[in-house]
Design an enzyme around this catalytic site. Structure first.
Site, short mmCIF file in Angstrom:
data_model
loop_
_atom_site.label_atom_id
_atom_site.label_comp_id
_atom_site.label_asym_id
_atom_site.label_seq_id
_atom_site.Cartn_x
_atom_site.Cartn_y
_atom_site.Cartn_z
N PRO A 12 -7.39 -12.59 -10.80
CA PRO A 12 -8.32 -12.52 -11.92
C PRO A 12 -7.66 -12.63 -13.29
O PRO A 12 -6.58 -12.07 -13.52
CB PRO A 12 -9.00 -11.16 -11.76
CG PRO A 12 -8.15 -10.40 -10.81
CD PRO A 12 -7.45 -11.41 -9.96
N ASN A 13 -8.35 -13.35 -14.15
CA ASN A 13 -7.99 -13.54 -15.57
C ASN A 13 -6.82 -14.48 -15.80
O ASN A 13 -6.51 -14.81 -16.95
CB ASN A 13 -7.74 -12.19 -16.27
CG ASN A 13 -8.96 -11.30 -16.21
OD1 ASN A 13 -10.04 -11.75 -16.60
ND2 ASN A 13 -8.84 -10.09 -15.71
N ARG A 26 -4.73 -15.79 -23.53
CA ARG A 26 -4.84 -14.34 -23.34
C ARG A 26 -3.51 -13.67 -23.67
O ARG A 26 -2.49 -13.95 -23.03
CB ARG A 26 -5.20 -14.07 -21.88
CG ARG A 26 -5.14 -12.64 -21.44
CD ARG A 26 -5.18 -12.57 -19.91
NE ARG A 26 -5.14 -11.22 -19.43
CZ ARG A 26 -4.71 -10.88 -18.21
NH1 ARG A 26 -4.31 -11.81 -17.36
NH2 ARG A 26 -4.70 -9.63 -17.84
N TYR A 79 1.94 -12.78 -22.21
CA TYR A 79 1.93 -13.75 -21.10
C TYR A 79 2.42 -15.14 -21.49
O TYR A 79 2.50 -16.01 -20.62
CB TYR A 79 0.50 -13.85 -20.52
CG TYR A 79 0.00 -12.53 -19.97
CD1 TYR A 79 0.63 -11.93 -18.88
CD2 TYR A 79 -1.09 -11.87 -20.53
CE1 TYR A 79 0.20 -10.72 -18.37
CE2 TYR A 79 -1.54 -10.65 -20.03
CZ TYR A 79 -0.89 -10.09 -18.96
OH TYR A 79 -1.32 -8.89 -18.45
N ASN A 130 0.36 -14.16 -7.72
CA ASN A 130 0.19 -13.23 -8.84
C ASN A 130 -1.20 -12.62 -8.71
O ASN A 130 -2.19 -13.26 -9.02
CB ASN A 130 0.34 -13.95 -10.18
CG ASN A 130 0.27 -12.98 -11.34
OD1 ASN A 130 -0.18 -11.84 -11.18
ND2 ASN A 130 0.70 -13.41 -12.51
N ALA A 162 -4.75 -7.98 -11.99
CA ALA A 162 -5.09 -6.55 -11.94
C ALA A 162 -5.40 -6.06 -10.52
O ALA A 162 -5.35 -4.85 -10.26
CB ALA A 162 -6.27 -6.26 -12.87
N GLU A 192 5.40 -11.75 -4.45
CA GLU A 192 4.54 -11.25 -5.54
C GLU A 192 5.22 -11.55 -6.88
O GLU A 192 6.41 -11.23 -7.06
CB GLU A 192 4.37 -9.73 -5.35
CG GLU A 192 3.58 -9.04 -6.44
CD GLU A 192 3.59 -7.53 -6.26
OE1 GLU A 192 4.14 -7.02 -5.25
OE2 GLU A 192 3.05 -6.84 -7.15
N HIS A 224 4.81 -11.37 -11.17
CA HIS A 224 4.14 -10.96 -12.40
C HIS A 224 4.88 -11.58 -13.58
O HIS A 224 6.11 -11.49 -13.67
CB HIS A 224 4.12 -9.43 -12.55
CG HIS A 224 3.37 -8.79 -11.44
ND1 HIS A 224 2.00 -8.81 -11.37
CD2 HIS A 224 3.80 -8.16 -10.32
CE1 HIS A 224 1.61 -8.21 -10.27
NE2 HIS A 224 2.69 -7.81 -9.60
N ARG A 262 5.19 -1.55 -19.12
CA ARG A 262 3.85 -1.50 -19.71
C ARG A 262 3.16 -0.18 -19.34
O ARG A 262 3.81 0.80 -18.99
CB ARG A 262 3.08 -2.75 -19.29
CG ARG A 262 3.78 -4.04 -19.77
CD ARG A 262 3.01 -5.28 -19.39
NE ARG A 262 1.68 -5.31 -20.03
CZ ARG A 262 0.70 -6.12 -19.64
NH1 ARG A 262 0.89 -6.96 -18.62
NH2 ARG A 262 -0.46 -6.10 -20.26
C1 DQA Z 1 0.06 -9.56 -14.43
C2 DQA Z 1 0.23 -8.07 -14.74
C3 DQA Z 1 -1.04 -7.31 -14.39
O1 DQA Z 1 -0.88 -5.93 -14.71
C4 DQA Z 1 -2.22 -7.84 -15.19
O2 DQA Z 1 -3.40 -7.17 -14.80
C5 DQA Z 1 -2.36 -9.31 -15.08
C6 DQA Z 1 -1.17 -10.14 -15.12
C7 DQA Z 1 1.29 -10.38 -14.90
O3 DQA Z 1 1.39 -11.53 -14.47
O4 DQA Z 1 2.11 -9.89 -15.66
O5 DQA Z 1 -3.47 -9.84 -15.05
O6 DQA Z 1 -0.06 -9.72 -13.03
#
Ligand code: DQA
Length: 148
Positions: free
Chosen positions: A10-11, A18, A23, A79, A82, A103, A105, A112
């Site tokens: 998501p996102n 964003r 990011y 990735n 959240a 995984e 990020h 954070r």
């Molecule tokens: C993320 C880190 C997560 O905490 C966050 O919710 C994201 C992006 C990252 O790529 O740093 O959406 O996965």
């Protein structure tokens, strides 16, 4: 060429606009291009997917887990966004489908907010890469190509 799944949760469709200070400015389309090129150089075919919906992501984990068992996929660079911090269902899907997952990020989640420090995905991942920006995806592709 075997497939490798590049899965974004998501996102991550908002990459580029964003919170660029967190990011970066690379868009999802740019990131997927980078993954396709890197995978191609490694003899892999990147299948890029992104969804904001947990159920859709679980279905893809099942689908690519079955492909991995059939020998047509080497695993996934994932990735979870959240969902990392919330989803037991995704933990169970990876474990149940036995999908090999690295995984990734983009940000260093450990620097954070405390709610980003716990991952439901890490215990069922082959490895984790955090805080190296979009370069983390390329590193994960290299690891999967080596059988990690
Ligand atoms: C993320 C880190 C997560 O905490 C966050 O919710 C994201 C992006 C990252 O790529 O740093 O959406 O996965």
């Amino acid at each position: 060429m075997p497939d490798v799944l590049v899965l974004n949760g998501p996102n991550l469709n908002l990459l580029g606009t964003r919170k660029p200070e967190v990011y970066g400015t690379t868009t999802l389309a740019d990131l997927e291009d980078l993954c396709r090129r890197t995978a191609g150089d490694l003899g892999l075919d990147a299948v890029c997917r992104q969804s904001n919906h947990e159920g859709q992501i679980i279905d893809w984990i099942h689908e690519f887990g079955a492909a991995q068992q059939a020998g047509t996929c080497v695993g996934a660079v994932y990735n979870p966004g959240a969902h990392t911090h919330t989803s037991i269902a995704i933990h169970d899907a990876i474990e149940g489908a036995q999908l090999r997952v690295i995984e990734v990020h983009i940000s260093n989640v450990h620097r954070r907010e405390p709610f980003r420090h716990h991952s439901y995905v890490s215990p069922v991942a082959a490895g984790t890469i955090v805080g190296l920006g979009v370069h983390g995806y390329a590193l994960a592709l290299h690891a999967l190509s080596q059988g990690s």
